[in-house]
Design a protein around this motif. Structure first.
Motif, PDB file in Angstrom:
ATOM      1  N   TYR A 549      87.920 -13.910 -31.480  1.00 43.23           N
ATOM      2  CA  TYR A 549      87.198 -13.844 -30.214  1.00 43.23           C
ATOM      3  C   TYR A 549      86.693 -15.222 -29.800  1.00 43.23           C
ATOM      4  O   TYR A 549      86.641 -15.554 -28.598  1.00 43.23           O
ATOM      5  N   THR A 550      86.324 -16.029 -30.799  1.00 42.73           N
ATOM      6  CA  THR A 550      85.807 -17.374 -30.490  1.00 42.73           C
ATOM      7  C   THR A 550      86.924 -18.390 -30.392  1.00 42.73           C
ATOM      8  O   THR A 550      87.016 -19.143 -29.406  1.00 42.73           O
ATOM      9  N   ARG A 553      89.054 -17.881 -27.402  1.00 41.14           N
ATOM     10  CA  ARG A 553      88.325 -17.832 -26.131  1.00 41.14           C
ATOM     11  C   ARG A 553      88.494 -16.481 -25.439  1.00 41.14           C
ATOM     12  O   ARG A 553      88.883 -16.392 -24.276  1.00 41.14           O
ATOM     13  N   LEU A 554      88.171 -15.448 -26.193  1.00 43.20           N
ATOM     14  CA  LEU A 554      88.313 -14.080 -25.680  1.00 43.20           C
ATOM     15  C   LEU A 554      86.948 -13.420 -25.470  1.00 43.20           C
ATOM     16  O   LEU A 554      86.817 -12.202 -25.528  1.00 43.20           O
ATOM     17  N   GLU A 555      85.882 -14.253 -25.179  1.00 45.72           N
ATOM     18  CA  GLU A 555      84.529 -13.689 -25.041  1.00 45.72           C
ATOM     19  C   GLU A 555      84.433 -12.702 -23.889  1.00 45.72           C
ATOM     20  O   GLU A 555      83.705 -11.709 -23.961  1.00 45.72           O
ATOM     21  N   LYS A 556      85.172 -12.950 -22.833  1.00 41.20           N
ATOM     22  CA  LYS A 556      85.088 -12.023 -21.696  1.00 41.20           C
ATOM     23  C   LYS A 556      85.655 -10.653 -22.061  1.00 41.20           C
ATOM     24  O   LYS A 556      85.170  -9.626 -21.570  1.00 41.20           O
ATOM     25  N   HIS A 557      86.658 -10.642 -22.912  1.00 43.62           N
ATOM     26  CA  HIS A 557      87.200  -9.360 -23.357  1.00 43.62           C
ATOM     27  C   HIS A 557      86.214  -8.659 -24.300  1.00 43.62           C
ATOM     28  O   HIS A 557      86.154  -7.424 -24.318  1.00 43.62           O
ATOM     29  N   GLU A 559      82.921  -8.872 -23.944  1.00 45.26           N
ATOM     30  CA  GLU A 559      81.940  -8.284 -23.019  1.00 45.26           C
ATOM     31  C   GLU A 559      82.491  -6.983 -22.415  1.00 45.26           C
ATOM     32  O   GLU A 559      81.758  -5.995 -22.281  1.00 45.26           O
ATOM     33  N   ALA A 560      83.753  -6.990 -22.071  1.00 42.56           N
ATOM     34  CA  ALA A 560      84.355  -5.770 -21.513  1.00 42.56           C
ATOM     35  C   ALA A 560      84.353  -4.642 -22.547  1.00 42.56           C
ATOM     36  O   ALA A 560      84.097  -3.473 -22.209  1.00 42.56           O
ATOM     37  N   ARG A 563      80.808  -3.208 -22.848  1.00 43.43           N
ATOM     38  CA  ARG A 563      80.494  -2.359 -21.688  1.00 43.43           C
ATOM     39  C   ARG A 563      81.140  -0.991 -21.835  1.00 43.43           C
ATOM     40  O   ARG A 563      80.514   0.042 -21.541  1.00 43.43           O
ATOM     41  N   ARG A 598      75.567 -12.063 -29.501  1.00 39.05           N
ATOM     42  CA  ARG A 598      75.988 -11.377 -28.280  1.00 39.05           C
ATOM     43  C   ARG A 598      76.028  -9.863 -28.496  1.00 39.05           C
ATOM     44  O   ARG A 598      75.537  -9.089 -27.677  1.00 39.05           O
TER      45      ARG A 598
END
Length: 1153
Positions: A549-550, A553-557, A559-560, A563, A598
Motif C-alpha cells: 500500500y505504501t 502508492r495505493l493509499e487511495k485504494h 481509503e476506498a 469506506r 490511518r
C-alpha cells in the motif's frame, strides 16, 4: 581366481572359519565395510571376475562355492560339502540344509532390519545381475552352470523353510531379469545381423562378398542357438519358480514376482508383453495384501507410460479396467494413489477407454482427506477437463482478463465445484488441483474480470450462484498461495519450505496485493448486500503484503477499502459479516506497517459511533415506566451485535462496556422479560470483556460473572460461554509459575456441576426429531438437522473439556460414556477422545468411571425390565456390547493397563454382590448378572492377575454358591471360567489331576510357567496371609474338568524337536485356495492357461475401519485390597465325580490341620 590371500582376508573380516563361502563373504564384507565408511570394499564386478576365473580352473569347486553362497544368504549356517555335491541330488541337499537350519530368531538376511541389511539385499541382487552379465558371452551356455543354479533355486523356492523360499525366489527372479537383458541383446544383435545380411545379399554379384555372407549366416545361427538356450532357461525359471511363487502364502514373495514380471514386460515387450503374462498381474490385483497390489500397479504404470505399447494392452485394459477403477477406493492409501496415477496414464494414452462413470468415480476423490489421494485425483481431473486450451495465434497480443484462455477453464472449475454439491470444501478442491494447475488457479486477474466486467456479446454471464462459487474458490486460492500449506484436516504438520518455495510465496503475495488492493473495493461495492459474497471478499486483506500500500502508492485504494468496510458494518447485522469486518480491521491495524495510523483512526471513529449509539439506545431501552417496543429492541440488538463482533478481535476496554452490559443483564435477571438474543450477545460481550481483562492480569469480579452465567444456563450459547469461563478460571491458570493469579481461580460447586451435566443430558443426548433447535417447520430439512447436530456436538465438546481438564469431577463422565453406543454416529469420536484423555490423566479413576457407567445402565435396565429380566434381551446385550467396546479401548499392552483393569474388576465384583436377592437366602444376588458384563474385561487381565481377581471373587462366595448350576447362576459360572482361562500354572494339585482324568484333551496346549512369571506374580501387593493363599490357590481344582497337562516341561526330546520344527513356515505351499467350481480352464484370452486365484477383495469402508485398539496406558504395579479367600473350588458336575469332590475335601482338611 579366489586366492588364498583373498580367502584369508574375508575369513578374518567376517570371523567365519569356512573356506567355501567366498562370494557370500565378499558381498557381506562389501556391504558392512562400505556402510561403515572403511576403505576395504570389494567391488561386485571384481568378485564375479575372480569367481569366473575360479570356475574356468575348477568348475565343480567354483559351483560349490556359488551354491554355498545362496545357502549362506538364506541365513543357514550349514555348508554343502564337496562329497554332498557329488553324491546327492538337489532335493537331498536341501533336505539336509533344512535339518541344519538354525531358526532360533526366525530372522534371516532379507528380513533383518536396519540400513546395513537393506544394502545387503541390494548387493545380493547386483551380484546376480553382474554374474550373468559377465558370463553372457561364454560359460552361460556350457549347459552346466545355469542348469545347476536354476535347478538349485527351483528346489529351494519350493522349500518349507521361509528363508530358503524367500531368498531363492528373489535370486531366481533377479536371474530371470538378467537373462531377459541377455535375450534382449541377442535379439538386437540378431536383427542387426539380419539387416547386414540382407544388405550384403542385395548388392550386385560383382560387389557381393560371399565370405562375408557366410560369416553373417554363421553368426546369425550362433545367435539363434544362444537365443534358444536363453529362452529355455527363462522358461525353466518361469514355470519352475514364478508360476508357483506368485501365489505364495508370503506377501513379500508374491510382491517380488510381480515386480520382476513387470520389468520383463517393460524391458522385452516383444516376448513378454502379451496376454499369457499380463494375466498374472491382472489376477494379482485382487491380492489381499496391499504391498502386492501396489507392485501390480507400479508394474502396469511402466507399461502404460510408453504409448507405443498401448495397442498390446487393449485386451488387458478391457478385462481389468473395472478392477483398476475400483482400486481407487482401496483401503491402503498408497494403493489408491497408484491406481489413480495408473488411470491418469490410461487417460493420457487414450481418451476413449474410460467411461464417464469411471471418471466420476475418480473425480470425487479430490475431496478426500488424504492429501496424496486428493493430489492424484486432482491431476486426473486436470488432465481430463483442463488439458485442452484454446490455441493462441502466433504474433497476436496476449489476451488477458475474461478474454484469456484461462477464462473458460476457470468457468469449468466453477461448474465442477457446483455439480459436486460440496460447497463447503472449496479449499480441498483447490489444494487437490494446486500441484497440477497452480498457474490456472493463480490467474486472479481473470477471476476478478469475470466478476467485474460485462460479458462480451454472445457470452453467457455467470449466475448469482456461480459468482458465489467463484469468489469462494478465489479466496481459497489466495489463502493457499499466501500460507503454502494444505487446508485443515489434510495436512501432516508444518514443513520447512525451500528457498524456491519462499520466493514463490513472496512473489504471489506481492502480485495478489497489487491486484486486489485495486479491485477489492469495487467488488465490495458491487456485492455489498450479499452476505456470503461479502464475507468471503472481506477475508482477502488478511493475506496481503501491507507494505505494498505504501511502496506502490495505493493509499487511495486503502481509503476506498475502509469506506466500503464501514458501509458494510452499517448495513449488515449478520454475525459472520461483522466478524469478517472485525478480522479485516485487525489485519490492517498492524503497528509494523505505516498504514497503521490511518486504519486505527478509521476504526476508532467507527467504534466511537457504535458505543455512543449503544449507550443512548440502552438508556432509552431501560427507562422505567416505559415498555420498549420491538423497534427499540431491534436497534439495541443490532448495535450490540456489531460491538460484540469487534470486541472479539479488538480490545475495547477504553469504552467501558462492562458497566453497560452488566446493567442490561441485571435488568434482565430482575424483570425476566429481556429478549433472548439481547441476553446472548450481552453475555458474549461480557465474556470478551473478562478475557481482555484477564489478558492484562487485572483484578475483576470473576465470581460475579460466573454467577450471572450460571443463572441463565438454559441457553446453549450461555452454556458454551460458561464452560469457557470455567476453563479459563480453573486451577490451570496458576500453572507455569503464575501463582499470583490464585485469587482468580474459580471451582464450580456440586450444584453447578449437577446443573451442567443435567443440561447436557437434556439438550445433547436427544433424538433428532426432539431437538428444539430444528423446529420452525424445518424438521425435514437435512441442512437444518446437520446444523442442529453441529451445535449439540459443540455443547458436548465444551463439557468434555471440563472433564479432561479436571474442572468437574471425572466420575460425571459416566453419564457421558454410557451413551457411547447409542449415539455413536453423532458423538462417538468426541466420547472416545474424552475416554482417551481421561485415561492419560488418571488411569484408575478412568476405569472406575467406565464401570460406573455400566452400573448405571444396569440399574436403568432393572428399573425398566424388573429383576426377572431375560439376559438375551436387547437391553442387556447392548450393555454387554458397550462393555466389549470399552474393553477394546484398553489396547493390547496388558502390562500398562494392569492396575486399571484390576480396579475395574474389583468394583464390578463388589457391585455384583452388593444387593442381596429380594427372594431371600439361597437365590442369586440382585446384581449377579452384572458378572456376565464384567467378563468382557477378563481377557485384558494378565495371567497371574486372573488368579488374584479370582481369589478376590471368592471373598463374596458362599459354600452353596459354588454348588449351584441353575440358569440364574450362569453369570457367576461364566465369569469364573473367564478368569480361569489361561490362568493356571503348570504346577497343579493332585486333586486337579484327578479331576482331569475324565476330561478331554485340550486342543491348544498350556504354556509352561516361566521363572519370570512366577517372580512377577510374587511381586504383587497382597494382604496378610497372601503367601498361604497363593499356595492354596495352586491346589484348588477348577469348577469344570481340567485338561491333561501338556507343558513342554513334561515332553520328551522328540516332542521338543517336533515343537521346534513348528517354528518353520508350515504354510510354504499356502497358495490361495480355489473353490471347486473354479477348477476349470478358461477358454481363450487372458484366462486360458492357469486358474485365477480367488483372493480377498479389499475396498475402503468407513464402517470397517475400527480404531478401538489405539489406547496406551502406563503402570507398573497392581494394588487391590484382598482378604483371605476360600481355599478351594468345589467340583460337582455329575454323580460320577462325587469321589473327586470327597478327595478335594479330604485334602483341604489335611492342609487346614
Amino acid at each position: 581366481m579366489w586366492t588364498a590371500a583373498r580367502r584369508t582376508s574375508h575369513s578374518q573380516i567376517l570371523g567365519i572359519n569356512m573356506e567355501l563361502v567366498s562370494p557370500f563373504r565378499a558381498i557381506t564384507a562389501s556391504t558392512l565395510l562400505g556402510s561403515a565408511g572403511l576403505q576395504y570394499v570389494v567391488p561386485r564386478a571384481s568378485v564375479v571376475d575372480d569367481w569366473i576365473e575360479a570356475y574356468k580352473t575348477d568348475r565343480d569347486m567354483a559351483l560349490l562355492d556359488l551354491i554355498n553362497f545362496f545357502i549362506q544368504c538364506s541365513g543357514c549356517k550349514g555348508v554343502v560339502s564337496g562329497e554332498m555335491f557329488r553324491n546327492m541330488q538337489n532335493s537331498e541337499i536341501i533336505r539336509r540344509m533344512t535339518e541344519e537350519f538354525d531358526e532360533d530368531s526366525g530372522d534371516y538376511p532379507l528380513t533383518m532390519a536396519g540400513p546395513l541389511w537393506k544394502k545387503f539385499k541390494g548387493s545380493f541382487c547386483e551380484f546376480i545381475a553382474v554374474l550373468v552379465r559377465q558370463c553372457q558371452y561364454s560359460i552361460i551356455y556350457d549347459e552346466y552352470l545355469m542348469d545347476t543354479v536354476i535347478s538349485l533355486l527351483t528346489g529351494l523356492s519350493d522349500s518349507q523353510v521361509r528363508a530358503f523360499r524367500h531368498t531363492s525366489t528373489l535370486a531366481a527372479m533377479k536371474l530371470m531379469t538378467a537373462l531377459v537383458n541377455v535375450a534382449l541383446n541377442l535379439s538386437i544383435n540378431m536383427d542387426n545381423t539380419q539387416r547386414q545380411y540382407e544388405t550384403e545379399r542385395n548388392k550386385n554379384v560383382a560387389k557381393r562378398a560371399n565370405d562375408r555372407l557366410e560369416l553373417l549366416l554363421q553368426k546369425r545361427k550362433e545367435l539363434q542357438e544362444n537365443q534358444d538356450e536363453i529362452e529355455n532357461m527363462m522358461n525353466a525359471i518361469f514355470k519352475g519358480v514364478f508360476v508357483h511363487r506368485y501365489r505364495d502364502a508370503i506377501a513379500e514373495i508374491r510382491a517380488i514376482t510381480i515386480e520382476e514380471i513387470g520389468m520383463w514386460m517393460k524391458l522385452y515387450s516383444d516376448a513378454f508383453l502379451n496376454d499369457s503374462y499380463l494375466k498374472y498381474v491382472g489376477w494379482t490385483m485382487h491380492d489381499k495384501q496391499g504391498e502386492v497390489r501396489l507392485k501390480c500397479l507400479t508394474a502396469l504404470q511402466g507399461l502404460y507410460y510408453n504409448r507405443e505399447l498401448n495397442t498390446r494392452l487393449e485386451l488387458f485394459t478391457s478385462r481389468f479396467k473395472d478392477r483398476i477403477v475400483s482400486m481407487t477406493l482401496d483401503k491402503e492409501y498408497d494403493v489408491a494413489v497408484q491406481a489413480i496415477k495408473l488411470l491418469t496414464l490410461v487417460l493420457h494414452s487414450t481418451d476413449e477407454v474410460l467411461s464417464p462413470e469411471d471418471c466420476e468415480s475418480v473425480y470425487h476423490l479430490v475431496y478426500s482427506a488424504h492429501r496424496p489421494v486428493a493430489i492424484a485425483a486432482g491431476e486426473f481431473l486436470f488432465k481430463k477437463l483442463f488439458s485442452t486450451r484454446e490455441p493462441e495465434e502466433e504474433g497476436a497480443p496476449k489476451r488477458r482478463g475474461r478474454q484469456s484462455p484461462n477464462a473458460n477453464l476457470i468457468k469449468t472449475t466453477v461448474f465442477f465445484f457446483l455439480e459436486s454439491e460440496l460447497h463447503e470444501h472449496a479449499a480441498y478442491l483447490v489444494d487437490s488441483l494446486w500441484e497440477s494447475g497452480a498457474d490456472l488457479l493463480k490467474d486472479w486477474e481473470c477471476m476478478t474480470s469475470l466478476l467485474l466486467d460485462d460479458p462480451v456479446p454472445g457470452e453467457e454471464a455467470l449466475t448469482d450462484r456461480q459468482e458465489t462459487a467463484l469468489i469462494e474458490i478465489m479466496l481459497c486460492t489466495v489463502r493457499q498461495a499466501a500460507e503454502c500449506h494444505p487446508p485443515v484436516g489434510r495436512g501432516t504438520g508444518k514443513r520447512v519450505m525451500t528457498a524456491k518455495e519462499k520466493k514463490t510465496q513472496l512473489d504471489d503475495r506481492t502480485r495478489m496485493t497489487e491486484l486486489f488492493a485495486v479491485t477489492l473495493p469495487p467488488l465490495l461495492a458491487k456485492y455489498s448486500i450479499d452476505t456470503e459474497k461479502v464475507t468471503n471478499l472481506l477475508q482477502l486483506p488478511q493475506f496481503f503484503d501491507l507494505d505494498i500500500y505504501t511502496t506502490g502508492r495505493l493509499e487511495k485504494h486503502l481509503e476506498a477499502l475502509l469506506r466500503q468496510i464501514r458501509e458494510i458494518v452499517e448495513k449488515h447485522t449478520d454475525t459472520e459479516v461483522l466478524e469478517a469486518c472485525s478480522k479485516t480491521y485487525h489485519a490492517l491495524c498492524n503497528e509494523e506497517f505505516t498504514i497503521f495510523n490511518r486504519v486505527d483512526i478509521a476504526r476508532s471513529q467507527l467504534l466511537d459511533e457504535l458505543v455512543d449509539k449503544f449507550n443512548r439506545l440502552l438508556e432509552d431501552f431501560l427507562q422505567e415506566g416505559e415498555e420498549p417496543d420491538d423497534d427499540d429492541a431491534y436497534q439495541v440488538l443490532s448495535t450490540l451485535k456489531r460491538i460484540t463482533a469487534f470486541h472479539n478481535a479488538h480490545d475495547l476496554s477504553q469504552w467501558d462496556l462492562f458497566s453497560s452490559n452488566f446493567k442490561l443483564l441485571n435488568t434482565g435477571i430482575e424483570n425476566g422479560d429481556m429478549p433472548e438474543q439481547i441476553v446472548v450477545h450481552a453475555l458474549q460481550c461480557t465474556h470478551y470483556v473478562v478475557l481482555w481483562y484477564l489478558a492484562k492480569v487485572s483484578e475483576g469480579s470473576h465470581r460475579k460473572v460466573c454467577s450471572w452465567l450460571a443463572s441463565i444456563s438454559s441457553l446453549s450459547q450461555a452454556f458454551t460461554i460458561l464452560c469457557d469461563v470455567l476453563l479459563v478460571f480453573s486451577h490451570q491458570m496458576v500453572s507455569g509459575g503464575r501463582e499470583q493469579l490464585e485469587p482468580l481461580v474459580y471451582s464450580p460447586d456440586d450444584s453447578l456441576q449437577t446443573e451442567l451435566l443435567s443440561f447436557i443430558l437434556h439438550h445433547v443426548f436427544i433424538d433428532q426429531d426432539d431437538d428444539n433447535g430444528s423446529t420452525d417447520g424445518q424438521q425435514d430439512d437435512e441442512a437444518a438437522k446437520i446444523e442442529a447436530l453441529h451445535k449439540r456436538r459443540n455443547l458436548l465438546a465444551a463439557y468434555c473439556k471440563l472433564i479432561i481438564y479436571n474442572v468437574v469431577e471425572m466420575n460425571t463422565g459416566a453419564d457421558i460414556f454410557k451413551q457411547y453406543m447409542r449415539y455413536y454416529n453423532d458423538y462417538g469420536d468426541i466420547i472416545k477422545e474424552t475416554m482417551s484423555k481421561t485415561r492419560q490423566i488418571d488411569k484408575i479413576q478412568c476405569a472406575k468411571t467406565l464401570i460406573l457407567s455400566l452400573q448405571q445402565l444396569f440399574h436403568e435396565m432393572l428399573s425398566e425390565l424388573g429383576t426377572g429380566f431375560d439376559r438375551s434381551s436387547s437391553a442387556f446385550c447392548g450393555i454387554k456390547e458397550l462393555a466389549r467396546r470399552f474393553s477394546l479401548t484398553f489396547g493390547l499392552d496388558q502390562v500398562k493397563t494392569r492396575d486399571a483393569i484390576a480396579m475395574l474388576h474389583k468394583d464390578g465384583i463388589e457391585f455384583a454382590f452388593k444387593e442381596p436377592s429380594p427372594q431371600g437366602e439361597g437365590n442369586p444376588p440382585l446384581h449377579l448378572a452384572f458378572l456376565d458384563i464384567l467378563s468382557e474385561f477378563s481377557s485384558k487381565l494378565m495371567r497371574q492377575d486372573k488368579r488374584t481377581v479370582h481369589m478376590y471373587l471368592e471373598r463374596f462366595m458362599t459354600f452353596q454358591m459354588a454348588l449351584q448350576r441353575d440358569d440364574c447362576w450362569l453369570p457367576l459360572i461364566s465369569y469364573r471360567n473367564s478368569l480361569q482361562a489361561g490362568g493356571d500354572d503348570d504346577t497343579m494339585s493332585v486333586v486337579s489331576g484327578y479331576s482331569s482324568r475324565g476330561s478331554s484333551v485340550r486342543s491348544k496346549k498350556i504354556k509352561a510357567a516361566t521363572p519370570t512369571a512366577t517372580v512377577a506374580a510374587a511381586k504383587r501387593k497382597l494382604p496378610e496371609g497372601s503367601s498361604r493363599t497363593r499356595h492354596q490357590s495352586m491346589q484348588t481344582p477348577v469348577m469344570m474338568p481340567s485338561p491333561h497337562l501338556t507343558s513342554t516341561m513334561m515332553r520328551g526330546p522328540g516332542d521338543m524337536r517336533e515343537e521346534a520344527k513348528r517354528g518353520r513356515d508350515d504354510s510354504y505351499m499356502g497358495v490361495y485356495a480355489l473353490p471347486s467350481d473354479s477348477q476349470h480352464r478358461r477358454g481363450t484370452g487372458l484366462m486360458e492357461e492357469d486358474e485365477e486365484p480367488i483372493v480377498e477383495d479389499v475396498m475402503m469402508s468407513s464402517e470397517g475401519r475400527m480404531e478401538d485398539l489405539n489406547e496406551g496406558m502406563d503402570f507398573d504395579t497392581m494394588d487391590i485390597d484382598l482378604v483371605r479367600p476360600l481355599t478351594f473350588y468345589y467340583i460337582w458336575k455329575s454323580h460320577t465325580e462325587r469321589a473327586v469332590w470327597l478327595v478335594a475335601l479330604s485334602c483341604w482338611r489335611v492342609m487346614s490341620g
